[in-house]
Design a protein around this motif. Structure first.
Motif, PDB file in Angstrom:
ATOM      1  N   ALA A  83     105.313  48.637  12.533  1.00 16.89           N
ATOM      2  CA  ALA A  83     105.759  48.541  13.976  1.00 16.89           C
ATOM      3  C   ALA A  83     106.039  48.355  15.052  1.00 16.89           C
ATOM      4  CB  ALA A  83     104.323  47.324  13.672  1.00 16.89           C
ATOM      5  N   ALA A  84     107.059  48.239  14.668  1.00 14.12           N
ATOM      6  CA  ALA A  84     108.547  47.843  15.418  1.00 14.12           C
ATOM      7  C   ALA A  84     109.560  49.063  15.707  1.00 14.12           C
ATOM      8  CB  ALA A  84     109.526  46.751  15.428  1.00 14.12           C
ATOM      9  N   ILE A  98     116.878  44.630  27.816  1.00 13.41           N
ATOM     10  CA  ILE A  98     115.404  44.286  26.853  1.00 13.41           C
ATOM     11  C   ILE A  98     115.616  45.434  26.008  1.00 13.41           C
ATOM     12  CG2 ILE A  98     113.281  44.164  27.268  1.00 13.41           C
ATOM     13  CD1 ILE A  98     113.439  44.251  30.749  1.00 13.41           C
ATOM     14  N   SER A  99     115.030  44.139  24.802  1.00 12.16           N
ATOM     15  CA  SER A  99     115.413  45.656  23.395  1.00 12.16           C
ATOM     16  C   SER A  99     113.961  46.530  23.983  1.00 12.16           C
ATOM     17  CB  SER A  99     115.343  44.328  22.483  1.00 12.16           C
ATOM     18  OG  SER A  99     113.456  44.235  22.467  1.00 12.16           O
ATOM     19  N   PRO A 100     114.624  48.130  22.985  1.00 12.96           N
ATOM     20  CA  PRO A 100     114.286  48.920  23.084  1.00 12.96           C
ATOM     21  C   PRO A 100     112.363  47.863  22.353  1.00 12.96           C
ATOM     22  CG  PRO A 100     116.130  49.132  22.270  1.00 12.96           C
ATOM     23  CD  PRO A 100     116.233  48.055  21.680  1.00 12.96           C
ATOM     24  N   MET A 101     112.027  47.511  21.334  1.00 18.13           N
ATOM     25  CA  MET A 101     110.280  47.051  20.865  1.00 18.13           C
ATOM     26  C   MET A 101     110.276  46.430  21.714  1.00 18.13           C
ATOM     27  SD  MET A 101     108.756  44.678  19.808  1.00 18.13           S
ATOM     28  CE  MET A 101     109.285  42.983  19.326  1.00 18.13           C
ATOM     29  N   GLU A 159     107.033  40.572  15.672  1.00 14.16           N
ATOM     30  CA  GLU A 159     107.163  41.527  15.056  1.00 14.16           C
ATOM     31  C   GLU A 159     108.505  40.584  15.108  1.00 14.16           C
ATOM     32  OE1 GLU A 159     106.598  44.445  14.300  1.00 14.16           O
ATOM     33  OE2 GLU A 159     104.949  44.117  14.066  1.00 14.16           O
ATOM     34  N   LYS A 160     109.211  39.953  16.381  1.00 14.94           N
ATOM     35  CA  LYS A 160     110.524  39.221  16.035  1.00 14.94           C
ATOM     36  C   LYS A 160     110.910  38.714  14.839  1.00 14.94           C
ATOM     37  CE  LYS A 160     111.540  39.318  21.019  1.00 14.94           C
ATOM     38  NZ  LYS A 160     111.644  38.916  22.471  1.00 14.94           N
ATOM     39  N   ARG A 161     110.112  38.126  14.252  1.00 14.10           N
ATOM     40  CA  ARG A 161     109.803  37.187  13.542  1.00 14.10           C
ATOM     41  C   ARG A 161     109.932  37.942  12.399  1.00 14.10           C
ATOM     42  NH1 ARG A 161     105.296  32.473  10.889  1.00 14.10           N
ATOM     43  NH2 ARG A 161     106.579  31.674  10.024  1.00 14.10           N
ATOM     44  N   LEU A 182      99.986  40.580  23.115  1.00 13.55           N
ATOM     45  CA  LEU A 182     101.005  41.056  23.265  1.00 13.55           C
ATOM     46  C   LEU A 182     102.489  40.093  22.723  1.00 13.55           C
ATOM     47  CD1 LEU A 182     101.208  42.607  26.838  1.00 13.55           C
ATOM     48  CD2 LEU A 182     101.239  43.998  24.355  1.00 13.55           C
ATOM     49  N   VAL A 183     101.835  38.803  23.036  1.00 10.95           N
ATOM     50  CA  VAL A 183     102.755  37.368  22.847  1.00 10.95           C
ATOM     51  C   VAL A 183     102.765  37.671  21.942  1.00 10.95           C
ATOM     52  CG1 VAL A 183     102.752  34.540  23.096  1.00 10.95           C
ATOM     53  CG2 VAL A 183     102.025  36.352  24.507  1.00 10.95           C
ATOM     54  N   LEU A 184     100.955  37.415  20.543  1.00  8.21           N
ATOM     55  CA  LEU A 184     101.438  37.471  18.695  1.00  8.21           C
ATOM     56  C   LEU A 184     102.010  38.666  18.485  1.00  8.21           C
ATOM     57  CD1 LEU A 184      97.652  36.302  18.669  1.00  8.21           C
ATOM     58  CD2 LEU A 184      99.614  35.157  18.155  1.00  8.21           C
TER      59      LEU A 184
END
Length: 318
Positions: free
Chosen positions: A154-155, A34-37, A146-148, A139-141
């Motif tokens: 923030a990331a 799982i990514s650190p972010m 952030e991934k987008r 959380l979802v948004l």
């Protein structure tokens, strides 16, 4: 004496168990790739708020709504005035404007939702569903945006939060065992704390709400204090304030929400009269200090700590 002993054992259990749970969960998450972010946003946020969740749930189920609600409101007040204040006294806390713009806004909205719910005098199941739904949406948004965007300030803060509580370098199995043992210790610690807090309130002639707002709230907030101090000593002040903001969001939307779903609660009159307004004022001042030069200075940290001391004095004097 037995009540005080139960409280002390409970607080130690919450600190030790919460620390083991977070570090074990973070280590296991890394082993799963799982990514650190994502770890910083979810595992660290949920993990450091586990003591509050377990304590509020057990208090509500025991019929001690004053402790359950006081724990959430008191923890959020303590996060801002005490924890962030102490952290800023150690070293000025840098605030990333872009990261704060979103999370600071969510904290403000969550605090207003908490105010609205408290003023009704009853935290009902439907309110709890609304709180938890808002947390999931947040959380979802956040993860999606952030991934987008990729590599946003923030990331970077979320990744640094994951690094600040880096789990032990061990195998996946050992990491899971550490997390599970930490959870068990946290649950047992919460049981001791709630039992001792109720007895202590009765013996001292104080309301359960006051005990929840003070001893219980401060005790359950220790993981946030440890994380914030570690971060600021590493020169990662943005992680310290990010941890406080994330914890306050989780406390209101997650902990108060889940607790209300499991057990609706009547709001004690003293929380309506004083404490919810102190939380709103503290949140407003935090936003003002953060946006003023994008740094929480030592002077502002000192004002936070003095404000918390005054708040405790007024609380115990009433």
């Amino acid at each position: 004496m037995s009540a005080i002993l139960f409280v002390i054992i409970g607080l130690i259990g919450l600190v030790v168990g919460g620390e083991m749970l977070v570090r074990g969960a973070v280590s296991a998450a890394k082993r799963f790739g799982i990514s650190p972010m994502v770890i910083g946003l979810t595992f660290v946020g949920f993990g450091t708020s586990t003591p509050e969740l377990v304590t509020s749930l057990q208090a509500a189920l025991a019929g001690s709504s004053g402790i359950a609600i006081g724990n959430v409101v008191g923890s959020n007040i303590g996060n801002i005035l005490l924890i962030l204040g102490i952290t800023a006294l150690i070293a000025p806390v840098a605030v990333d404007p872009k990261a704060f713009q979103r999370d600071g806004s969510v904290v403000a909205v969550a605090t207003l939702l908490c105010l609205a719910a408290v003023l009704t005098g009853q935290i009902k199941q439907l309110m709890g569903v609304g709180f938890v739904s808002a947390l999931i949406a947040y959380l979802v948004l956040t993860l999606w945006s952030e991934k987008r965007a990729g590599g946003t300030p923030a990331a970077t803060v979320y990744e640094a939060e994951a690094e600040a509580v880096a789990g032990p370098e061990t195998t996946l199995g050992v990491a899971i065992v550490i997390a599970v043992v930490g959870l068990v210790i946290t649950i047992l610690g919460a049981r001791f704390l709630v039992s001792g807090a109720v007895s202590l309130a009765q013996a001292a002639g104080l309301s359960e709400a006051v005990i929840g707002l003070t001893i219980v709230a401060i005790g359950t907030s220790m993981p946030e204090l440890v994380t914030a101090i570690i971060a600021v000593r590493k020169g990662q002040g943005d992680v310290a304030i990010g941890n406080v903001l994330g914890s306050n969001i989780f406390n209101i939307l997650g902990i108060l929400g889940v607790t209300a779903i499991v057990q609706p609660m009547a709001v004690p009159a003293e929380i309506i009269r004083l404490d919810i307004w102190v939380l709103c004022a503290a949140t407003l001042v935090l936003i003002g200090f953060a946006r003023s030069g994008w740094t929480i200075s030592r002077r502002e940290g000192g004002l936070f700590v003095v404000g918390y001391a005054i708040y405790l004095g007024v609380l115990l004097a009433l």
